[in-house]
Design a protein around this motif. Structure first.
Motif, short mmCIF file in Angstrom:
data_model
loop_
_atom_site.label_atom_id
_atom_site.label_comp_id
_atom_site.label_asym_id
_atom_site.label_seq_id
_atom_site.Cartn_x
_atom_site.Cartn_y
_atom_site.Cartn_z
N ARG A 1 86.12 38.37 28.90
CA ARG A 1 87.36 37.57 28.63
C ARG A 1 87.78 37.89 27.09
N ILE B 1 92.31 23.94 29.99
CA ILE B 1 91.50 25.13 30.17
C ILE B 1 92.11 25.93 28.90
N ASP C 1 81.06 23.07 46.51
CA ASP C 1 80.40 23.89 45.56
C ASP C 1 79.09 24.32 46.12
N1 LIG Z 1 88.38 28.02 30.38
C1 LIG Z 1 87.92 26.82 30.02
N2 LIG Z 1 88.37 26.09 29.16
C2 LIG Z 1 87.64 24.84 28.79
N3 LIG Z 1 86.64 24.38 29.34
C3 LIG Z 1 86.07 25.22 30.21
C4 LIG Z 1 86.54 26.40 30.62
N4 LIG Z 1 85.80 27.23 31.52
C5 LIG Z 1 84.73 26.28 31.56
N5 LIG Z 1 84.84 25.23 30.78
C6 LIG Z 1 83.68 24.16 31.05
O1 LIG Z 1 82.57 24.93 31.11
C7 LIG Z 1 81.57 24.15 31.87
C8 LIG Z 1 81.20 24.75 33.03
O2 LIG Z 1 82.11 24.74 33.74
P1 LIG Z 1 81.84 24.72 35.56
O3 LIG Z 1 81.06 23.46 35.69
O4 LIG Z 1 83.21 24.68 36.06
O5 LIG Z 1 81.17 26.12 35.80
P2 LIG Z 1 81.00 26.46 37.12
O6 LIG Z 1 81.45 27.97 37.49
O7 LIG Z 1 81.27 25.70 38.40
O8 LIG Z 1 79.39 26.68 37.23
P3 LIG Z 1 78.32 26.30 38.58
O9 LIG Z 1 78.29 27.62 39.11
O10 LIG Z 1 76.97 26.30 37.67
O11 LIG Z 1 78.48 25.19 39.10
C9 LIG Z 1 82.51 22.79 32.09
O12 LIG Z 1 82.11 21.80 31.03
C10 LIG Z 1 84.12 23.21 31.94
O13 LIG Z 1 84.66 22.06 31.71
#
Ligand SMILES: Nc1ncnc2c1ncn2[C@@H]1O[C@H](COP(=O)(O)OP(=O)(O)OP(=O)(O)O)[C@@H](O)[C@H]1O
Length: 408
Positions: free
Chosen positions: A189, A15, A114
């Motif tokens: 952020r 992250i 989810d």
């Molecule tokens: N802080 C971070 N550092 C590195 N990669 C990140 C970070 N936050 C998100 N990502 C990457 O961004 C992408 C989107 O994240 P994720 O699928 O968890 O989003 P989400 O909030 O679950 O979206 P949705 O609501 O559409 O499902 C993923 O590939 C994840 O690995």
């Protein structure tokens, strides 16, 4: 907040970012991990909600047990109950055997629900029951079963509005929302956006064996920070990949960024990508496009090597020389100059004969698909696998290019 624990978790899960909102979310996840309390993660699409349930599970007493992530929004209404709670043999047409369902399979472990806001009301009633009593009933059965599952849920819908509209049960909301975790939007952020760009640029360079990752000028960093990122981290990741692959310049200025993000910092012109829409997913299209571009670049590199080899050979035999061409990167909306495909040593062209021909991206895409189909003797599943796209996308492309009418 135990800062060193939070930093350690961020390293463990890759992250990136150091904003207060992000650190706070990771901290809460760590604090509640050892309890069995339900957690509801909220935040816009693409903010990175999926990582929180992993942190919770891996730091909980359940870590040696099963963890399942279920995207409630992608399961059709007709089968969601059976997916979650299981069914008996013959419970409905097509129920040939029995099915355990996630609540049975995750017994002792953690279930990440989810898009929980998308659950139909009937399923919400079943979910409330299992949350309150640990009891559930398979579809087509009257036997009450017991399970011990910790629920972490996530949503990007406005739950207060969903409750007002009668689309989500208020009692279930309070039950799920015992511990709320808010994932901040990317625009909140600060410098994280720049750190994330660097990470994705490095990942892309490594993935595709590029000599150097793209870098942002100071002004471009400011521009990234000013933009509203409606698709959040997912959108930033896609934009960084696009720039890494498509931009011939490796130092990225605000002018170059304008080709990838809108000038207006708050516009929502770039639509957040919808992961769930598998059949027509932009991710698939993007993968295909990247593959084409890389095939194309590799072809050109091969060609260049061949030209070089031929030149050396011919220099030795004082044969006519062939002009060496630099590798050109693909640019959007520009046709791509390619040399005539090498025909074989004997037919090699002299500079006078060496003509440039333009092909459109569609032509290239068509060719790549034809090649994959021919190679796999028309087997579409194999061809789709090789192209790293879904079968549905391949079917659509085949139709689009009229290949279904051809004998491949
Ligand atoms: N802080 C971070 N550092 C590195 N990669 C990140 C970070 N936050 C998100 N990502 C990457 O961004 C992408 C989107 O994240 P994720 O699928 O968890 O989003 P989400 O909030 O679950 O979206 P949705 O609501 O559409 O499902 C993923 O590939 C994840 O690995």
């Amino acid at each position: 907040m135990n800062t060193s624990d939070v930093q350690a978790q961020k390293r463990r899960y890759g992250i990136v970012g150091n904003s207060e909102g992000l650190n706070h979310a990771v901290d809460i996840a760590l604090q509640v991990a050892k309890t069995d309390l339900s957690v509801l993660i909220t935040g816009e699409s693409g903010v990175g909600k999926e990582i929180i349930p992993r942190i919770i599970h891996d730091n909980s007493l359940r870590k040696t047990k099963k963890y399942f992530a279920v995207n409630c929004g992608s399961i059709p209404e007709g089968t969601i109950d059976s997916e979650l709670f299981g069914h008996e043999k013959g419970a409905f047409t097509g129920a040939i055997g029995e099915r355990e369902g996630y609540f049975g399979a995750a017994n002792g472990g953690t279930l990440f629900l989810d898009e929980v806001g998308e659950l139909p009301l009937a399923t919400q009633a079943r979910l409330l029951r299992v949350l309150e009593t640990g009891e559930y009933i398979r579809v087509g059965s009257s036997d009450v079963r017991k399970t011990d599952v910790r629920i972490v849920a996530a949503t990007n819908v406005n739950m207060a509005q969903a409750i007002r509209d009668g689309r989500f049960r208020e009692d279930l909301f309070y039950r799920l929302n015992t511990i709320p975790v808010k994932m901040p939007a990317l625009r909140e952020r600060g410098d994280d956006v720049v750190l994330l760009f660097k990470k994705f640029a490095m990942d892309t360079a490594e993935k595709y064996n590029m000599p150097d990752p793209v870098e942002l000028t100071e002004a471009a960093q400011e521009r990234l920070k000013r933009y509203s990122w409606p698709g959040n981290v997912r959108q930033l990741k896609n934009v960084t990949e696009q720039i890494s692959i498509l931009s011939p310049e490796r130092i990225i200025t605000p002018e170059i960024l304008s080709g990838y993000i809108p000038e207006d910092p708050v516009t929502h012109d770039i639509v957040p990508l919808n992961k769930r829409n598998e059949g027509h997913s932009f991710e698939n299209e993007r993968e295909l496009l990247y593959k084409i571009l890389f095939d194309l670049r590799n072809d050109v590199t091969e060609l260049k090597k061949l030209v070089h080899g031929q030149r050396v050979e011919r220099e030795h035999s004082s044969a006519p020389q062939v002009v060496e061409r630099p590798i050109t990167y693909y640019q959007p909306d520009v046709t791509y100059p390619v040399a005539h495909a090498a025909k074989g040593a004997d037919e090699f062209q002299t500079p006078e004969e060496y003509v440039e021909e333009t092909v459109s991206l569609n032509d290239v895409e068509r060719q790549v698909i034809v090649r994959a189909l021919e190679k796999n003797r028309g087997k579409r599943r194999k061809a789709a696998q090789e192209l790293n796209i879904s079968e549905r996308t391949l079917y659509r492309k085949i139709k689009e290019y009229g290949l279904d009418k051809e004998d491949i």
